[in-house]
Write a protein that holds these residues in place. Structure first.
Motif, short mmCIF file in Angstrom:
data_model
loop_
_atom_site.label_atom_id
_atom_site.label_comp_id
_atom_site.label_asym_id
_atom_site.label_seq_id
_atom_site.Cartn_x
_atom_site.Cartn_y
_atom_site.Cartn_z
N ASP A 281 22.30 -4.17 -20.78
CA ASP A 281 21.90 -3.50 -22.01
C ASP A 281 20.41 -3.18 -21.93
O ASP A 281 19.61 -4.04 -21.54
CB ASP A 281 22.12 -4.49 -23.17
N GLU B 202 30.78 0.30 -32.64
CA GLU B 202 30.50 -0.95 -33.36
C GLU B 202 30.50 -0.72 -34.87
O GLU B 202 29.91 0.23 -35.38
CB GLU B 202 29.15 -1.53 -32.92
N CYS C 71 33.88 -3.02 -31.07
CA CYS C 71 33.09 -4.19 -31.47
C CYS C 71 33.12 -4.16 -32.99
O CYS C 71 32.29 -3.50 -33.61
CB CYS C 71 31.66 -4.04 -30.92
O1 KIV Z 1 24.02 -6.66 -27.11
C1 KIV Z 1 25.24 -6.83 -27.20
O2 KIV Z 1 25.75 -7.94 -27.06
C2 KIV Z 1 26.07 -5.67 -27.50
C3 KIV Z 1 27.50 -5.89 -27.81
C4 KIV Z 1 27.67 -6.51 -29.13
C5 KIV Z 1 28.29 -4.64 -27.69
O3 KIV Z 1 25.57 -4.59 -27.51
#
Ligand code: KIV
Length: 265
Positions: A84, A183, A204
């Motif tokens: 991420d 989400e 999500c």
């Molecule tokens: O940062 C994270 O854990 C996420 C998920 C909730 C999709 O983006």
């Protein structure tokens, strides 16, 4: 062992097989998830909250994320490893986003990155793909925009907002993302978006009609005591098990029961 790739995820959508995603932040957990056959291990920026104890995801840095991506990489063989991108590592300009995303692949060993946002991210996504970096999208309740949204609120309940999200999803697909996290959306809207796309959607808190599902692992294991969103199912209560173990250890040490002969050289 069949390695999961962005191509195999597409095949899963086409053959109506669900995609499983969990967040992961460390080596031992990565090994267990890989053994369990989870398709995608996502080193989420939720690291900030569920591991580092911040109130939002905003403070976590690229270097902190990288530290955990590297650990997860060491424990992952089969699953696709997605990193991420933290707040402000991709929003400023596409060239900076490419440089930062590249670090996750080059230094961290990730196989793709995830970024939050809709049509405003199209240029950035195209720049990343031009540098051979696969990108996962994330729309709806995007936690990095918590202050703009005025809290963690379900998105797309109103018609104009729902239309905007549907169009955002199509634009992300056209830009080349390999999947999109939906989400905090009503399940009906998530279903409509899923049906309109040829790439997989990952739910999500967006109901059961997406092509896959993600949960934040400490939430589903009962390891994050601060709050639990409605959509989270607790598959275990490891927090209670740990508390019991720590208390027993303290008692046994204090009472001279541990270490005993069996645990001595
Ligand atoms: O940062 C994270 O854990 C996420 C998920 C909730 C999709 O983006």
């Amino acid at each position: 062992m069949e390695k999961i790739t962005t191509a195999s995820l597409l095949t899963k959508k086409q053959t109506h097989r669900k995609i499983t995603v969990l967040t992961c932040y460390d080596y031992p957990t990565a090994k267990i998830m890989d053994q369990a056959g989870i398709d995608i291990l996502l080193v989420g920026d939720t690291l900030a909250m569920v591991v580092l104890g911040y109130e939002t995801t905003l403070p976590v840095t690229i270097d902190e994320m990288l530290h955990h991506v590297k650990a997860v990489k060491r424990g992952t063989k089969k699953a696709l490893l997605v990193a991420d991108m933290p707040y402000l590592s991709y929003q400023i300009k596409p060239s900076e986003a490419v440089r930062n995303a590249g670090r996750f692949l080059k230094e961290g060993g990730a196989e793709a990155v995830k970024i939050e946002g809709g049509r405003e991210m199209v240029k950035t996504i195209k720049a990343m793909l031009a540098a051979d970096i696969p990108v996962m999208g994330h729309i709806g309740l995007t936690p990095q925009a918590v202050h703009k949204m005025g809290g963690y609120k379900v998105q797309g309940r109103e018609k104009t907002q729902a239309e905007k999200l549907k169009e955002d999803a199509l634009q992300l697909q056209d830009a080349g993302v390999f999947a999109i996290v939906l989400e905090g959306l009503p399940w009906q809207l998530a279903k409509e978006i899923t049906d309109s796309l040829s790439i997989p959607t990952i739910s999500c808190g967006a109901g059961k009609y997406c092509d896959g599902q993600v949960l934040v692992t400490p939430d589903m294991l009962g390891l994050f005591p601060d709050f639990t969103p409605k959509f989270v199912k607790k598959y275990a209560d490891l927090g209670s098990i740990m508390l019991k173990a720590f208390k027993q250890y303290k008692r046994e040490v204090e009472q001279g029961k541990f270490p005993d002969k069996k645990h001595s050289y």
